[in-house]
Design an enzyme around this catalytic site. Sequence first.
Site, PDB file in Angstrom:
ATOM      1  N   LYS A 153      -8.035 -12.157  12.248  1.00 52.30           N
ATOM      2  CA  LYS A 153      -7.640 -11.349  13.416  1.00 52.30           C
ATOM      3  C   LYS A 153      -8.079 -12.125  14.657  1.00 52.30           C
ATOM      4  CE  LYS A 153      -8.735  -7.236  15.984  1.00 52.30           C
ATOM      5  NZ  LYS A 153      -9.776  -6.233  16.203  1.00 52.30           N
ATOM      6  N   GLY A 181     -13.465  -0.033  22.274  1.00 53.81           N
ATOM      7  CA  GLY A 181     -14.695   0.754  22.297  1.00 53.81           C
ATOM      8  C   GLY A 181     -14.699   1.930  23.253  1.00 53.81           C
ATOM      9  N   ALA A 204      -7.787  -0.675  18.776  1.00 55.12           N
ATOM     10  CA  ALA A 204      -8.690  -0.491  19.924  1.00 55.12           C
ATOM     11  C   ALA A 204      -8.336   0.728  20.757  1.00 55.12           C
ATOM     12  CB  ALA A 204      -8.733  -1.714  20.821  1.00 55.12           C
ATOM     13  N   GLY A 205      -9.360   1.456  21.096  1.00 54.11           N
ATOM     14  CA  GLY A 205      -9.225   2.574  22.025  1.00 54.11           C
ATOM     15  C   GLY A 205      -8.991   3.929  21.386  1.00 54.11           C
TER      16      GLY A 205
END
Lengths: 373, 258
Positions: B98, B159, B185-186
Amino acid sequence: MSFYPICAEYNDAPLAEQFGSVTEHDVRRALNKTTLSPEDFLALLSPAAIPFLEEMAAKASQLTLQHFGRTIQLFTPLYMANFCTNKCVYCGFNTKNNIPRSQLGPDELEKEAKAIAATGLKHLLILTGDARAKSSPEYIESAVEILRKHFPSVSIEIYAMTKEEYARQVEAGVDGMTMFQETYNEELYPDLHPAGPKADYRFRLDAPERACKAGMRVVNIGALLGLDEWQHDALKTGIHAAYLQDKYPEVDIAVSLPRIRTHVGDAFTPKSLVSDTALVQNMLALRIFLPRCGITISTREAPDFRENILPLGVTRMSAGVSTEVGGHTGEDEDKVSQFDISDERSVDEMCEVLKKHGYQPVFKDWHPLQEAS
Amino acid sequence: MNNDIFKLGGLEFNSRLLTGTGKYADDSVIPDVCEASGSQIITVALRRVDLESDTGNVMDFIPKHMQLLPNTSGARTAEEAVRIARLAKAMGCGDWIKIEVISDNKYLLPDGYETAKATEILAKEGFVVLPYVNADLYIARSLVDAGAAAVMPLGAPIGTNRGLKTREMVRILIDEIDLPIIVDAGIGRPSEACEAMEMGADACLVNTAIATASDPIMMAKAFGRAVKAGREAYLSGPGAKHSHAKASSPLTGFLHEG
């Protein structure tokens, strides 16, 4: 560009007045913001913020959890030399102090490294006194070559260097640097640093920026709280960190929060006593102002206090510390420490404590991109 | 649904939830998190991997059946990402990677240009490359050309647990990009993962929301179910939304009367 003119503005400002004029409303407004201005940060450091400490703690704790999780990175300092040409009035290594001076050679370094590595630690901070003739950049580089065989991350806390010298350290495998301005108060600074290379306020102030320019991955700054009014240095440290973070977004900016401790030599009386409440307020304000900034707490602090502040913003802690040259192998009874430490627990004991409080001790958080030779 | 296989990097998976290994109070919870979530792909930061450690190594806690997805956390340039990927492979972490190239530590937003460069180099070397990027059509197209195995657009900054803030841009990627779209993410709540899947995302990667929950195992289970529910909703073709009530006897109905 330099932080100096910005810092000079704060040095010229009537800070005592500004801290005194903060209202409850100013603190509330700062606490309700997502992105804080320097004025908001000042409000959180002011006496008006003391009744809000619990609210600040809740916010700081949530921000720390969000950005760093339940983890604390562990490291230990390795004092390589205590030869020093400075006359810092508050330091045990002051050149006037009649103490045994020594410097680790390659074999002693290897021994120290093995002793520390046996504890499992992977992040090392190396320190020397300010004596270029003894602890030259070349000496540091050759030490790093030895240490990198045992530690994926080696940081330096040494005298201020030029950008080119920092670049050479990076090339040698150093990934972090720590530089304490001690006090940002330019008027007070000469009284505390009357002689030696460290007397050059501006050269020291710009050192973290030179390190950023040289490609250092982690840059850790701080003031020695108590040398000046603590709120003043706390404010300027935070503003300095924000300046570096904005200008060098690729660098991890971190802040240490040391309080002045006793040392060998003449008695030194700090200008301000930094209470536990004050240190906590500083930490909370810093975390809320700079949510992604690393915060380092050393073994200058007592065990109970270190445990109590775990949820309030801390991201890095030292463990298994000796502030004596060659202190990790403990073969010399004449060793003298730079300052007395309060938390003498071993790495294993610290790990147990962290786990007990629901935190993961992180030993390794960097993998070098060039393998140690 | 039993035939709803998630194909990625030449492999087939039953689960469309990818999990992470960061931010846990104790890595020993990871196997339970994996089991509760049903996840079969897990990402790990190479910077945290310590194969020589006596003090514990995150790799010891990753169940053997999981597909390992090392990430290049800490890389600030394409060159650094490539070096980390090669190191990961040399350390026995396989050829999935990744790509995270982040040179802004304040917001942790990915650098699309550097990510595309790293993707191209590593894809040519035979890596299964999963790049983490902003939800941007042009970047996504460049990643297709570079040989990415999927595109991983962020829902919100890493995060932050702020949810699917990039909803409309992700929707465009789902419509336009002929690669798996993995929202990464998020995402802070199972309902947000569910929404991403309902929109047609192929999978979601969730770490912080699980790791920082009071009960990570229960939260992992909730995310596993939410991702499944969202996927089922997408496959079942939900009815169209309307901004006003629809009369059951339409006003123009008489036009169609014999």
